[in-house]
Design an enzyme around this catalytic site. Structure first.
Site, PDB file in Angstrom:
ATOM      1  N   LEU A  33      26.257  43.537  36.556  1.00 49.28           N
ATOM      2  CA  LEU A  33      25.131  44.070  35.789  1.00 49.28           C
ATOM      3  C   LEU A  33      25.130  45.714  35.737  1.00 49.28           C
ATOM      4  CD1 LEU A  33      22.129  42.265  37.653  1.00 49.28           C
ATOM      5  CD2 LEU A  33      23.273  41.468  35.581  1.00 49.28           C
ATOM      6  N   HIS A  34      24.689  46.186  34.614  1.00 48.44           N
ATOM      7  CA  HIS A  34      24.573  47.675  34.458  1.00 48.44           C
ATOM      8  C   HIS A  34      23.106  48.029  33.901  1.00 48.44           C
ATOM      9  CE1 HIS A  34      24.936  46.280  30.092  1.00 48.44           C
ATOM     10  NE2 HIS A  34      26.075  45.568  30.713  1.00 48.44           N
ATOM     11  N   HIS A  37      21.461  45.520  31.232  1.00 44.61           N
ATOM     12  CA  HIS A  37      20.638  44.434  32.001  1.00 44.61           C
ATOM     13  C   HIS A  37      19.275  45.071  32.536  1.00 44.61           C
ATOM     14  CE1 HIS A  37      24.886  43.159  32.310  1.00 44.61           C
ATOM     15  NE2 HIS A  37      24.382  42.034  31.438  1.00 44.61           N
ATOM     16  N   GLU A 151      19.400  43.339  21.858  1.00 44.49           N
ATOM     17  CA  GLU A 151      19.982  43.418  20.520  1.00 44.49           C
ATOM     18  C   GLU A 151      21.355  43.578  20.647  1.00 44.49           C
ATOM     19  OE1 GLU A 151      17.350  46.319  18.702  1.00 44.49           O
ATOM     20  OE2 GLU A 151      15.776  44.707  18.277  1.00 44.49           O
ATOM     21  N   GLN A 156      23.365  36.400  19.025  1.00 44.78           N
ATOM     22  CA  GLN A 156      22.893  35.317  19.970  1.00 44.78           C
ATOM     23  C   GLN A 156      21.545  35.497  19.817  1.00 44.78           C
ATOM     24  OE1 GLN A 156      24.695  35.201  23.981  1.00 44.78           O
ATOM     25  NE2 GLN A 156      23.054  36.664  24.645  1.00 44.78           N
ATOM     26  N   SER A 189      29.221  44.722  30.437  1.00 44.78           N
ATOM     27  CA  SER A 189      30.339  44.875  31.572  1.00 44.78           C
ATOM     28  C   SER A 189      31.725  44.830  31.071  1.00 44.78           C
ATOM     29  CB  SER A 189      29.911  43.364  32.015  1.00 44.78           C
ATOM     30  OG  SER A 189      28.600  43.079  32.132  1.00 44.78           O
TER      31      SER A 189
HETATM   32  P1  AMP Z   1      25.527  39.441  29.305  1.00 46.94           P
HETATM   33  O1  AMP Z   1      25.676  39.417  30.882  1.00 46.94           O
HETATM   34  O2  AMP Z   1      26.553  40.330  28.689  1.00 46.94           O
HETATM   35  O3  AMP Z   1      25.659  37.777  28.777  1.00 46.94           O
HETATM   36  O4  AMP Z   1      24.180  40.046  29.034  1.00 46.94           O
HETATM   37  C1  AMP Z   1      22.998  39.417  29.250  1.00 46.94           C
HETATM   38  C2  AMP Z   1      21.892  40.125  28.381  1.00 46.94           C
HETATM   39  O5  AMP Z   1      21.910  41.499  28.485  1.00 46.94           O
HETATM   40  C3  AMP Z   1      21.931  39.619  27.079  1.00 46.94           C
HETATM   41  O6  AMP Z   1      20.741  39.357  26.490  1.00 46.94           O
HETATM   42  C4  AMP Z   1      22.696  40.866  26.359  1.00 46.94           C
HETATM   43  O7  AMP Z   1      22.275  40.898  25.161  1.00 46.94           O
HETATM   44  C5  AMP Z   1      22.173  41.953  26.985  1.00 46.94           C
HETATM   45  N1  AMP Z   1      22.591  43.315  27.135  1.00 46.94           N
HETATM   46  C6  AMP Z   1      23.780  43.331  27.423  1.00 46.94           C
HETATM   47  N2  AMP Z   1      24.253  44.683  27.460  1.00 46.94           N
HETATM   48  C7  AMP Z   1      23.253  45.375  26.775  1.00 46.94           C
HETATM   49  C8  AMP Z   1      22.935  46.802  26.389  1.00 46.94           C
HETATM   50  N3  AMP Z   1      23.893  47.743  26.491  1.00 46.94           N
HETATM   51  N4  AMP Z   1      21.931  47.100  25.962  1.00 46.94           N
HETATM   52  C9  AMP Z   1      20.645  45.955  26.011  1.00 46.94           C
HETATM   53  N5  AMP Z   1      20.825  44.692  26.341  1.00 46.94           N
HETATM   54  C10 AMP Z   1      22.203  44.675  26.766  1.00 46.94           C
END
Ligand code: AMP
Length: 283
Positions: A33-34, A37, A151, A156, A189
């Site tokens: 997580l960052h 998230h 977004e 997705q 990530s």
């Molecule tokens: P992930 O862990 O990469 O599957 O992402 C989980 C959720 O966080 C997804 O809905 C991503 O679109 C969202 N997400 C990832 N990075 C960002 C970001 N920089 N800004 C906004 N949402 C994000």
């Protein structure tokens, strides 16, 4: 903070909370997580009394085994980060592959009316079947009122909206803005794995998207695309996989601009062996 590994326990918790009349928000993630998230979790806390955050590296959405193996897994750190947002209102669901898939680690085939064949779908075989499978399953387990998607993964997000429409699911989908570093680089990530010289050049992606947006005001999609390809050809570290200007509803590349339609520009590029994606609203 409640941390749960089993779907049955989650379902129990959810029924209890629903009986109490509490609204449930859901943020599905693959962990590591960052702040991107966290921005989704904070948004979810505005509309719901309890937030379920799933942390699950879903094997069925990876077409590349190495990418799956290399994906960072940092549950302890993830929990600590979530605690800084709220220690009392967040439930973490960190299942094993077995809890989700039993002994059948396969995805279902979905028909997303063609959304699944564009862009990421063209370059990542079976990716959106994997995404559809896991998100549908997680929705069944968590049964949230609202679910939050970034977004950052715009295709997705549109596919999840289609999933909800097609299966008549009773969850409200909320799209959340892309969270960026001050340099403009969209948080991901994968950024943690960027070597310093690649980290330094990666903001070029968003810079190019912003310039493309400006050009799209006066130029055709084909001309803008040509210009973007030229810019990437001059960058020795980033390798462009695709640049597409697409209609946000169909995700099909735009041929002729219409004032009444909304468009976005999408990029996928490699920085070394790390694949980065980003996008921008054009109008
Ligand atoms: P992930 O862990 O990469 O599957 O992402 C989980 C959720 O966080 C997804 O809905 C991503 O679109 C969202 N997400 C990832 N990075 C960002 C970001 N920089 N800004 C906004 N949402 C994000």
């Amino acid at each position: 903070m409640i941390i749960v590994n089993s779907k049955n326990k989650i379902s129990e918790l959810v029924s209890q909370l629903k009986q109490e009349g509490l609204k449930i928000g859901f943020v599905p993630t693959m962990g590591a997580l960052h702040k991107g998230h966290i921005s989704l979790v904070e948004r979810a806390l505005e509309d719901n009394e309890r937030i379920f955050v799933s942390v699950f590296v879903n094997p069925t959405q990876f077409d590349n085994k190495q990418d799956l193996e290399k994906y960072p897994r940092t549950l302890e750190r993830d929990v600590e980060l979530l605690k800084t947002v709220s220690d009392t209102n967040i439930v973490v669901y960190a299942p094993t592959v077995e809890d989700i898939y039993s002994d059948n680690v396969n995805s279902t085939r979905f028909d997303f009316d063609g959304l699944e064949y564009e862009m990421e779908g063209e370059f990542r075989d079976g990716h959106f079947d994997g995404v559809g499978t896991i998100v549908k399953r997680l929705f069944e387990i968590v049964n949230p009122d609202n679910a939050y998607f970034g977004e950052k993964d715009f295709q997705q997000l549109q596919i999840i909206r289609k999933l909800v429409e097609k299966y008549n699911l009773s969850v409200n989908i909320v799209g959340c803005k892309i969270y960026r570093e001050p340099s403009g680089l969209a948080l991901s990530s994968r950024n943690e794995r960027l070597k310093p010289e690649y980290k330094k050049t990666a903001p070029f992606i968003y810079k190019t998207l912003k310039a493309a947006k400006k050009k799209f005001g006066t130029k055709s999609a084909a001309k803008v695309t040509e210009w973007v390809k030229k810019q990437f050809a001059k960058n020795e570290l980033l390798k462009l996989e695709y640049f597409t200007i697409a209609n946000i509803e169909t995700l099909k590349p735009v041929k002729r601009k219409s004032k009444h339609k909304k468009y976005r520009a999408f990029i996928a590029a490699y920085a070394d062996d790390i694949r980065l994606i980003d996008n921008i609203a054009l109008n």
